[in-house]
Write an enzyme that holds these catalytic residues in place. Structure first.
Site, PDB file in Angstrom:
ATOM      1  N   ASN A  51       0.812  -1.237   0.000  1.00 48.87           N
ATOM      2  CA  ASN A  51       0.000   0.000   0.000  1.00 48.87           C
ATOM      3  C   ASN A  51       0.836   1.274   0.000  1.00 48.87           C
ATOM      4  O   ASN A  51       0.454   2.253  -0.638  1.00 48.87           O
ATOM      5  CB  ASN A  51      -1.026  -0.012   1.131  1.00 48.87           C
ATOM      6  CG  ASN A  51      -0.427  -0.162   2.496  1.00 48.87           C
ATOM      7  OD1 ASN A  51       0.721  -0.591   2.646  1.00 48.87           O
ATOM      8  ND2 ASN A  51      -1.182   0.172   3.521  1.00 48.87           N
ATOM      9  N   GLU A  95       3.854  -3.728  12.359  1.00 48.95           N
ATOM     10  CA  GLU A  95       2.885  -2.645  12.093  1.00 48.95           C
ATOM     11  C   GLU A  95       1.733  -3.294  11.346  1.00 48.95           C
ATOM     12  O   GLU A  95       1.859  -3.615  10.163  1.00 48.95           O
ATOM     13  CB  GLU A  95       3.525  -1.552  11.219  1.00 48.95           C
ATOM     14  CG  GLU A  95       4.731  -0.869  11.827  1.00 48.95           C
ATOM     15  CD  GLU A  95       4.432  -0.090  13.090  1.00 48.95           C
ATOM     16  OE1 GLU A  95       3.238   0.127  13.406  1.00 48.95           O
ATOM     17  OE2 GLU A  95       5.387   0.276  13.779  1.00 48.95           O
ATOM     18  N   CYS A 117      -3.342   1.798   6.555  1.00 45.62           N
ATOM     19  CA  CYS A 117      -3.557   1.195   7.875  1.00 45.62           C
ATOM     20  C   CYS A 117      -4.202   2.186   8.838  1.00 45.62           C
ATOM     21  O   CYS A 117      -4.947   1.784   9.724  1.00 45.62           O
ATOM     22  CB  CYS A 117      -2.254   0.656   8.430  1.00 45.62           C
ATOM     23  SG  CYS A 117      -0.927   1.860   8.416  1.00 45.62           S
ATOM     24  N   GLU A 168       7.850   2.839  14.852  1.00 47.36           N
ATOM     25  CA  GLU A 168       8.717   3.268  13.757  1.00 47.36           C
ATOM     26  C   GLU A 168       8.791   4.793  13.814  1.00 47.36           C
ATOM     27  O   GLU A 168       7.849   5.464  14.268  1.00 47.36           O
ATOM     28  CB  GLU A 168       8.154   2.804  12.415  1.00 47.36           C
ATOM     29  CG  GLU A 168       8.169   1.282  12.310  1.00 47.36           C
ATOM     30  CD  GLU A 168       8.009   0.770  10.885  1.00 47.36           C
ATOM     31  OE1 GLU A 168       6.977   1.068  10.262  1.00 47.36           O
ATOM     32  OE2 GLU A 168       8.918   0.073  10.401  1.00 47.36           O
TER      33      GLU A 168
END
Ligand SMILES: NC(=O)c1ccc[n+]([C@@H]2O[C@H](COP(=O)([O-])OP(=O)(O)OC[C@H]3O[C@@H](n4cnc5c(N)ncnc54)[C@H](O)[C@@H]3O)[C@@H](O)[C@H]2O)c1
Ligand SMILES: O=CCCC(=O)O
Length: 491
Positions: A163, A264, A298, A471
């Site tokens: 994505n 993630e 996300c 992150e």
């Protein structure tokens, strides 16, 4: 057929082989797989279908390179990352075109992704120089001293989704380089081309041989490549972005060697509009958040909760905006949005809408595929029941689904009644309520009166089943690629 607007200023950025030990290589098996243009379903390039044999070679290269790269100074690493950052900016337009062709997103979004990606390379160049330890004096012993040092964890595996192939790969790559780690990157089968271009740019930036390796895998070979990277003891850490289901599978593969992981994963975030919210601003922001990359983000809001008194008004504002959008090929000049990236994504969008309607949802607009690829109409559903898949599961499709709510306690409970915990969004002008919601909502990020839940210098990551670790951020992201060693001494 390749879209007529696809023209790279630097054609050598389109690589069709894997990248191991600074060489472009075919799969040992000789097999390749097709890369599809999601807007029309046409094959536009290919990549090697690498398997565990190729993965073994990439791990060997990363392991050998770690011996010398772990000794490279922080300043030298910072210079390499800055040069990489400069090269990515220089080739922005070409990278954006590759992004459109492999992921489907509209060019305007692809350009924004390149800009966003470089916020991570820029930050990580600085982070390389901020990795330091501590001096500790024992509290109960006058002669004991302790010193900590952060050292790179070793060769790492970076498993990346389709994505945001540029930002997610560069974020992980630049962080690993900052820490002094070597790496094997596995891009998603849909989106190998931007990752390969980044490997080439890393080489041009002076990153030494064997530090960056790319194993391109097909949908068929991905499970064996993922398994090899998780199980091989030479790999010391796995960083994965993707679905919660695959994250759990990879975690089980990493368990026997107790491999450190950053995960993630998916979300099921709420977008909460209280009756005192600035409705126009919230509706504008919802378009940017929920329909970015055709809803495949996300941090996309999945469930839009609107307080009863403003429900009809807000629904009308959303519909008005959605009717102005033009979903089409990302390289067509008038496209505001692109297709979903995969055939399975487009097929699932159809069933999500059917299921929402079967669960009492009113379909206001959209709901169908169109064209020859994976284009899906922008879709608005009102009031689907809580058994509907659009309510319970992350959609990853351009479907906006609105639900009415009564009050703050109810909506907080609804938002939290999910196993996911990535991002929630709150729209209100009442500062006390905003703060209460921040404290009560169970997610890594709570965005207040904004569509933006993320920036490079702020730590990003979910709680609950949305992931483990962070992150980006100041030290958070880079710490995930380091281990802390302690020296103890008597003075
Ligand atoms: N968190 C994110 O940014 C993100 C990104 C992509 C997909 N997703 C989630 O995935 C769902 C659908 O996407 P999908 O159909 O590609 O789902 P999926 O679960 O099949 O795959 C997710 C990603 O994991 C990779 N993958 C799959 N099996 C793997 C394995 N054994 N080893 C290593 N990598 C593996 C895939 O190539 C893909 O990039 C979405 O609805 C969304 O929930 C999340
Ligand atoms: O989909 C995940 C990445 C999105 C982001 O970094 O904002």
């Amino acid at each position: 057929m390749v879209h007529s607007n696809f023209k790279l200023a630097e054609p050598s950025l389109l690589l069709t082989k894997g990248w191991i030990n600074d060489e472009q290589v075919s799969a040992a098996s000789g097999k390749t797989f097709d890369v599809i243009d999601p807007a029309n379903g046409d094959v536009w390039t290919s990549a090697p279908a690498m398997d565990q044999v190729d993965t073994d070679k990439a791990i060997a290269a990363a392991t050998e390179a770690f011996k010398s790269f772990s000794q490279v100074t922080a300043r030298q690493r910072a210079r390499m990352i800055l040069k990489l950052d400069e090269l990515v900016r220089e080739h922005k337009e070409d990278l954006a075109q590759l992004l459109v062709m492999e992921s489907g997103k509209a060019l305007v979004e692809a350009r924004a992704e390149v800009d966003y990606a470089t916020t991570y390379s820029w930050l990580m160049a600085g982070e390389a120089e901020r990795i330091q330890g501590e001096a500790i004096k024992a509290n109960d012993n006058p002669s004991m001293r302790f010193f900590t040092q952060k050292v790179p964890i070793g060769p790492v595996a970076l498993l990346c989704p389709w994505n945001f192939p540029l930002v997610i790969v560069l974020r992980k790559m630049a962080t690993a380089l900052a820490a002094g780690c070597t790496m094997v990157i596995k891009p998603s089968p849909e989106t190998p081309t931007t990752t390969l271009a980044l490997a080439l740019l890393a080489q041009k930036a002076g990153v030494p041989k064997g530090v960056v390796n790319v194993v391109t895998a097909s949908n068929e070979t991905t499970p064996e490549v993922g398994k090899k990277l998780c199980e091989d003891k030479r790999i010391k850490k796995v960083s994965f972005t993707g679905s919660t289901a695959i994250g759990k599978l990879l975690m089980s593969l990493c368990a026997p060697s107790l491999k450190k992981m950053t995960l993630e994963l998916g979300g099921n975030g709420g977008w909460v509009v209280f009756d005192d919210a600035e409705l126009e601003k919230s509706a504008d922001a919802l378009m940017a958040n929920k329909l970015r990359h055709a809803g495949q983000v996300c941090v996309c809001a999945n469930r839009v909760f609107v307080q009863k008194g403003v429900f009809d008004k807000f629904a009308a504002l959303v519909e008005e905006r959605m009717r102005k959008l033009k979903f089409g090929h990302g390289l067509d000049h008038d496209s505001t949005n692109g297709p979903v990236t995969t055939e399975r994504g487009a097929a699932r969008a159809v069933t999500l809408v059917e299921d929402a309607v079967n669960n009492g949802g009113k379909l206001v607009m959209g709901g169908k595929r169109f064209g020859t690829g994976y284009l899906f109409e922008p879709t608005l559903v009102l009031g689907a029941g809580r058994e509907a898949q659009v309510y319970r599961e992350e959609m990853f499709a351009p479907i906006v689904s609105l639900y009415p709510f009564e009050d703050e306690d109810e909506v907080v409970e609804l938002c939290n009644a999910t196993d996911m915990g990535l991002s929630n969004y709150v729209w209100t002008q009442n500062i006390s309520r905003a703060w209460r919601c921040f404290e009560r909502l169970e997610s890594g990020t709570v965005a207040i009166n904004t569509a933006n839940a993320n920036t490079a210098e702020s730590p990003f990551g979910g709680i609950k089943e949305s992931g483990i670790g962070k992150e980006g951020g100041l030290h958070h992201g880079v710490d995930e690629f380091c281990v802390i060693k302690v020296a103890a001494m008597t003075v």
